[in-house]
Design a protein around this motif. Structure first.
Motif, mmCIF file in Angstrom:
data_model
loop_
_atom_site.group_PDB
_atom_site.id
_atom_site.type_symbol
_atom_site.label_atom_id
_atom_site.label_comp_id
_atom_site.label_asym_id
_atom_site.label_seq_id
_atom_site.Cartn_x
_atom_site.Cartn_y
_atom_site.Cartn_z
ATOM 1 N N ARG A 321 0.802 -1.208 0.000
ATOM 2 C CA ARG A 321 0.000 0.000 0.000
ATOM 3 C C ARG A 321 0.840 1.266 0.000
ATOM 4 O O ARG A 321 0.471 2.278 -0.578
ATOM 5 N N TYR A 322 2.004 1.230 0.663
ATOM 6 C CA TYR A 322 2.799 2.448 0.845
ATOM 7 C C TYR A 322 4.238 2.266 0.400
ATOM 8 O O TYR A 322 4.772 1.153 0.468
ATOM 9 N N ASP A 323 4.856 3.378 0.008
ATOM 10 C CA ASP A 323 6.313 3.386 -0.020
ATOM 11 C C ASP A 323 6.777 4.153 1.219
ATOM 12 O O ASP A 323 5.957 4.656 1.991
ATOM 13 N N ARG A 324 8.075 4.257 1.379
ATOM 14 C CA ARG A 324 8.565 4.813 2.637
ATOM 15 C C ARG A 324 8.088 6.246 2.909
ATOM 16 O O ARG A 324 7.593 6.521 4.009
ATOM 17 N N PRO A 325 8.195 7.177 1.932
ATOM 18 C CA PRO A 325 7.747 8.545 2.224
ATOM 19 C C PRO A 325 6.267 8.621 2.593
ATOM 20 O O PRO A 325 5.899 9.343 3.527
ATOM 21 N N GLN A 326 5.436 7.865 1.872
ATOM 22 C CA GLN A 326 4.003 7.889 2.171
ATOM 23 C C GLN A 326 3.734 7.378 3.578
ATOM 24 O O GLN A 326 2.948 7.945 4.336
ATOM 25 N N PHE A 327 4.403 6.291 3.925
ATOM 26 C CA PHE A 327 4.224 5.694 5.247
ATOM 27 C C PHE A 327 4.676 6.655 6.345
ATOM 28 O O PHE A 327 3.974 6.856 7.339
ATOM 29 N N SER A 328 5.835 7.254 6.133
ATOM 30 C CA SER A 328 6.400 8.122 7.167
ATOM 31 C C SER A 328 5.510 9.319 7.459
ATOM 32 O O SER A 328 5.474 9.822 8.583
ATOM 33 N N GLU A 329 4.785 9.763 6.434
ATOM 34 C CA GLU A 329 3.890 10.907 6.617
ATOM 35 C C GLU A 329 2.791 10.635 7.646
ATOM 36 O O GLU A 329 2.201 11.558 8.192
ATOM 37 N N LEU A 330 2.483 9.377 7.867
ATOM 38 C CA LEU A 330 1.396 9.045 8.791
ATOM 39 C C LEU A 330 1.794 9.335 10.239
ATOM 40 O O LEU A 330 0.933 9.423 11.110
ATOM 41 N N TRP A 340 9.044 2.321 9.790
ATOM 42 C CA TRP A 340 9.214 1.722 8.459
ATOM 43 C C TRP A 340 10.404 0.755 8.450
ATOM 44 O O TRP A 340 10.307 -0.366 7.942
#
Length: 534
Positions: A321-330, A340
DNA sequence: TCGGTGGAG
DNA sequence: TATTCTCCACCGA
């Protein structure tokens, strides 16, 4: 830089194991160790009934009237036994760094130990020839592996058979442990479960294949050596102390802990180095250490999972569902990247040697009917007595000398206007060095009148702190409005290595009203004043 | 430094 | 959800 080899040790149903030693009739029985109405832990037979940790005791007894109950509200016996296990393991693996997690888990960095064994095997030419005639000559029938690095205990080896397993109290402290063992099945048998299982039939795959990657070959060989060491340690713990544990071997703390939980109880599992990603992918997010309730909830909210499917969230689906930048934004800055990395199975945190002394000691109790400030003042008395008793255990060594000196007393409460209104803990701290009797009277060191010392502390320090907290929460000291203390906690913190000097200036008359907290600069000066220099 | 939060067993 | 009784790291003020 070579990768590390980390061993994770987790004692099985530890509170239960301790209780079984106290009362052997519990062995094999379904029983619960409870605190209030909470199942703190439960025996494996009890788990087979479908009961779970943190469940309601009342509900468990309703469903299974024959399940036995053991009160586990006092942690003293578990602390004591936990310390004993730790001492034993330290003695068994001299030279290894050991970090404790709670009372019943440890991480051990065995990198240097494994590498010195590997070097010895290479030197003896065992590694590639196996146990050919020429090599077995002088090696008995197997390979002798060391439990101490060459640097740690060069002189300590003794002949086989001299290791005396004992089940007595002093087993770990008394005789020095044999520091090597004969490993007869070295090339013939996997001493552990292996992840992935395709590697694990009877022999590690790396011994059967042409190795395309020498680095990986040696790394897996080191993991394999570590698994033999782990097996030996498990055996010694079992014979020497009578406790069962599970172990994991991998290249970092998180992976070792996670694979270690695959085959409980009593299992030993090795994670083949190249399989780390595959392993993480099939794990459930809620099994990843440090990925706690809050972090998970944040993720589930973002992914639109309903809470009923909590346990179904696989790390793989997060990757999809996510790559690292998208995940980190959460997550808050910095936190996302760490989480991550954890999901990738990456963890570079070192095994930190656990010190001889804790950084805090705290005692708490929860209440249903503690409905006035005077009642709370009374309830503090047994808590303070327990705290002093525990401090004596934890801060004073066998020789009677202090190991560390707490400088701060903290009082924490959960207080609200209703019996079940949710409220957070609030706390207040005050320096202990202004309470001279704590260090200057012999009561704490020797024994006897802890109650009197507790009473003095209560009056001169803790009750005023309680008042201050109540006022801070909007309650009146003389008021008649509803007040419910749900929890009281007293803690000794700020442990330092050297004894604070209590001068006559510190022996002040007991304050009669709420304590005025000193300004930071002033507090700093006071501490400087109280402590020895040089 | 203090007090609160979140994570662990 | 938090539940029990802790211990610790980390963060903002």
């Amino acid at each position: 830089m070579g990768k590390r080899i980390i061993l994770a040790v987790d004692f099985d149903a530890f509170y239960c194991a301790v209780e079984e030693k106290r009362d052997p009739t519990l062995v094999g029985a379904p029983f619960i160790v409870y605190q209030k109405d909470c199942i703190a832990t439960l025996s494996y037979p009890a788990r087979e009934l479908g009961l779970h940790k943190l469940g309601s005791v009342a509900a468990a007894v309703r469903a299974h009237p024959h399940v036995r109950l053991v009160n586990g509200e006092s942690l003293a016996p578990y602390r004591e036994q936990g310390k004993r296990l730790w001492t034993f393991v330290r003695a068994a693996l001299p030279g290894c760094t050991i970090e404790r997690l709670g009372l019943e888990e440890m991480w051990i960095d065995v990198t240097a130990l494994v590498e010195s064994n590997l070097a010895a095997l290479i030197e003896a030419d065992v590694l590639f020839k196996g146990l050919s005639e020429e090599v077995t000559d002088g090696l008995d029938q197997g390979v002798r592996l060391s439990l101490a690095t060459a640097a740690a205990a060069p002189e300590a080896t003794t002949g086989p058979g001299e290791f005396g397993y004992s089940d007595g109290e002093e087993s770990s402290a008394a005789a020095p442990l044999e520091t090597s063992f004969l490993c007869e099945d070295f090339f013939f048998q996997t001493p552990a479960h292996v992840f992935p299982t395709s590697h694990g039939a009877t022999m590690p795959a790396f011994l059967q294949t042409e190795s395309p990657n020498p680095e990986e070959f040696y790394l897996d060989f080191k993991l394999y050596i570590a698994s033999h060491i782990a097996r030996e340690l498990m055996l010694r713990i079992s014979l020497g102390l009578g406790y069962s544990c599970s172990m994991g071997v991998a290249t970092n703390k998180t992976l070792a802990k996670m694979v270690g939980s695959l085959h409980k109880p009593g299992g030993l599992t090795v994670l083949i180095s190249s399989a780390a990603r595959e392993f993480m992918g099939v794990c459930h997010v809620h099994k990843v250490p440090y990925f706690g309730a809050k972090s998970r909830h944040t993720l589930q909210d973002a992914m639109g999972h309903d809470s009923a499917r909590d346990g179904d969230l696989r790390v793989e689906s997060v990757w999809q569902r996510y790559d690292r930048p998208q995940f980190s934004e959460l997550y808050p800055p910095g936190q996302g990247d760490k989480l991550w990395a954890l999901l990738q199975g990456e963890d570079d945190t070192p095994v930190r040697e656990t010190g001889r002394v804790q950084k805090q000691v705290s005692i708490e109790d929860t209440y249903k009917e503690l409905t006035s400030i005077p009642l709370a003042e009374q309830a503090l008395q047994p808590l303070l007595e327990s705290l002093l008793r525990q401090l004596r255990v934890d801060m004073i060594g066998d020789d009677g000398a202090w190991l560390g000196f707490p400088t701060v007393l903290r009082l924490a409460v959960r207080v609200s206007t209703g019996p079940s209104t949710v409220s957070n803990r609030v706390s207040h701290s005050h320096t202990l060095t202004s309470f001279a009797p704590f260090y200057t009277l012999p009561e704490l060191e020797t024994s006897r009148d802890l109650a009197a010392l507790a009473e003095r502390m209560r009056h001169s320090l803790v009750v005023p702190m309680l008042h201050k907290l109540c006022v801070g929460q909007g309650f009146r000291l003389t008021g008649t409005g509803p007040i419910y203390f749900q929890l009281l906690n007293v803690a000794a913190t700020g442990v330092v290595a050297r004894k604070p000097v209590i001068t006559s200036a510190a022996v002040k008359p007991a304050p009669t009203g709420p304590i005025r907290s000193a300004k930071p600069a002033r507090q700093r000066k006071m501490l400087d004043f109280y402590f020895t220099r040089k």
